[in-house]
Design a protein around this motif. Sequence first.
Motif, short mmCIF file in Angstrom:
data_model
loop_
_atom_site.label_atom_id
_atom_site.label_comp_id
_atom_site.label_asym_id
_atom_site.label_seq_id
_atom_site.Cartn_x
_atom_site.Cartn_y
_atom_site.Cartn_z
N VAL A 46 0.82 -1.22 0.00
CA VAL A 46 0.00 0.00 0.00
C VAL A 46 0.85 1.27 0.00
N GLY A 47 2.17 1.11 0.03
CA GLY A 47 3.02 2.29 0.01
C GLY A 47 4.49 1.95 0.13
N GLN A 48 5.33 2.90 -0.29
CA GLN A 48 6.78 2.76 -0.15
C GLN A 48 7.35 4.11 0.23
N ALA A 49 8.45 4.07 0.97
CA ALA A 49 9.14 5.31 1.35
C ALA A 49 10.63 5.03 1.38
N GLU A 50 11.42 6.08 1.06
CA GLU A 50 12.87 5.90 0.97
C GLU A 50 13.64 6.47 2.14
N ASP A 51 12.95 7.03 3.14
CA ASP A 51 13.63 7.44 4.37
C ASP A 51 12.67 7.33 5.54
N GLY A 52 13.22 7.39 6.74
CA GLY A 52 12.41 7.18 7.93
C GLY A 52 11.33 8.22 8.13
N TYR A 53 11.64 9.48 7.84
CA TYR A 53 10.65 10.54 8.00
C TYR A 53 9.45 10.30 7.09
N LEU A 54 9.73 10.02 5.81
CA LEU A 54 8.63 9.75 4.88
C LEU A 54 7.90 8.46 5.24
N GLY A 55 8.65 7.50 5.83
CA GLY A 55 8.02 6.26 6.26
C GLY A 55 6.98 6.50 7.34
N VAL A 56 7.32 7.36 8.29
CA VAL A 56 6.36 7.69 9.35
C VAL A 56 5.14 8.39 8.76
N GLN A 57 5.38 9.37 7.87
CA GLN A 57 4.27 10.09 7.24
C GLN A 57 3.37 9.14 6.45
N ALA A 58 3.99 8.20 5.72
CA ALA A 58 3.20 7.25 4.93
C ALA A 58 2.39 6.34 5.83
N LEU A 73 18.49 4.36 7.52
CA LEU A 73 17.72 5.21 6.61
C LEU A 73 18.16 6.67 6.72
N PRO A 74 18.03 7.45 5.62
CA PRO A 74 18.34 8.89 5.69
C PRO A 74 17.31 9.64 6.54
N ARG A 75 17.75 10.80 7.03
CA ARG A 75 16.93 11.76 7.78
C ARG A 75 16.48 11.23 9.14
N LEU A 76 15.80 10.07 9.14
CA LEU A 76 15.33 9.47 10.39
C LEU A 76 15.58 7.97 10.29
N ASP A 77 16.38 7.43 11.22
CA ASP A 77 16.71 6.01 11.09
C ASP A 77 15.51 5.13 11.41
N GLY A 78 15.63 3.85 11.06
CA GLY A 78 14.50 2.93 11.21
C GLY A 78 14.07 2.70 12.64
N ILE A 79 15.00 2.80 13.59
CA ILE A 79 14.65 2.60 15.00
C ILE A 79 13.77 3.75 15.49
N ALA A 80 14.19 4.99 15.18
CA ALA A 80 13.38 6.16 15.58
C ALA A 80 12.04 6.16 14.85
N ALA A 81 12.05 5.78 13.57
CA ALA A 81 10.81 5.73 12.80
C ALA A 81 9.85 4.70 13.39
N THR A 82 10.39 3.56 13.80
CA THR A 82 9.55 2.52 14.41
C THR A 82 8.93 3.02 15.69
N GLN A 83 9.70 3.72 16.51
CA GLN A 83 9.17 4.27 17.76
C GLN A 83 7.99 5.19 17.49
N GLN A 84 8.13 6.05 16.47
CA GLN A 84 7.05 7.00 16.17
C GLN A 84 5.82 6.30 15.61
N ILE A 85 6.05 5.31 14.75
CA ILE A 85 4.92 4.57 14.18
C ILE A 85 4.18 3.79 15.26
N LYS A 86 4.92 3.13 16.14
CA LYS A 86 4.30 2.34 17.21
C LYS A 86 3.55 3.23 18.20
N ALA A 87 4.08 4.43 18.44
CA ALA A 87 3.40 5.35 19.36
C ALA A 87 2.06 5.81 18.79
N ALA A 88 2.03 6.04 17.48
CA ALA A 88 0.80 6.52 16.85
C ALA A 88 -0.12 5.39 16.42
#
Length: 225
Positions: A46-58, A73-88
């Motif tokens: 359902v979607g693709q993203a090339e960095d952690g920030y865009l991954g969270v937004q997607a 990942l650029p801009r925001l690494d996968g660990i930080a992106a996972t934290q944000q996704i799991k929180a939301a």
Amino acid sequence: MSPNTSYRLNLPNDASRLRVLIVEDDPMMQLGLEQSLMAHPQLEIVGQAEDGYLGVQAALKVKPDLVVMDIGLPRLDGIAATQQIKAALPETHVVMLTSHKTETEIIAALSSGADAYCIKGASVDRLLNAIASAIDGAAYLDPQIARQVIENLKPPSVKGNTANLSGRELEVLKLMVEGLSNPEIAEKLYLSPNTVKTHVRGIMNKLAVDDRVQAAVVALRTGLV
């Protein structure tokens, strides 16, 4: 990682399609993942993203059932992106698919809320094992790193009665340590998935642990398998 329709996800037949978001900065790896996962009728990209920030937004936009996430990942690494996704989106499962193998990164990834950790270059069926385990609510560590992590963990305090496991429970525990998901264990031992879940709960109760990774630690430390 090329598509191969011989692999099966081993989800229940009546399960709805899993909506998958891929977060990966390597274009070739991203394409390979998309082709491999699209080959399976129970998965929908359902979607693709090339960095952690865009991954969270997607993720916030499409609300996927599952995210396949790289760490570096650029801009925001996968660990930080996972934290944000799991929180939301706490119901969204995250499978780390990465070349990173250090204990620090593995523990950080799992602490961020990732449900599974799979090494790049592994076969498609291993990634599907990780996905099935995550959806099943079970932690998954790639066999390439599982023993590395377990052997470096502090020896657990074994409060349960390890000698009280039945023969069938020992069979199930051995396959858990090998990284098999509940559906795979059911198929291997000719049991129903519900029976396997009952055995897994019984094992964790008897070993006085909270999850499958802890059960594997106890099993290896105490010589049960």
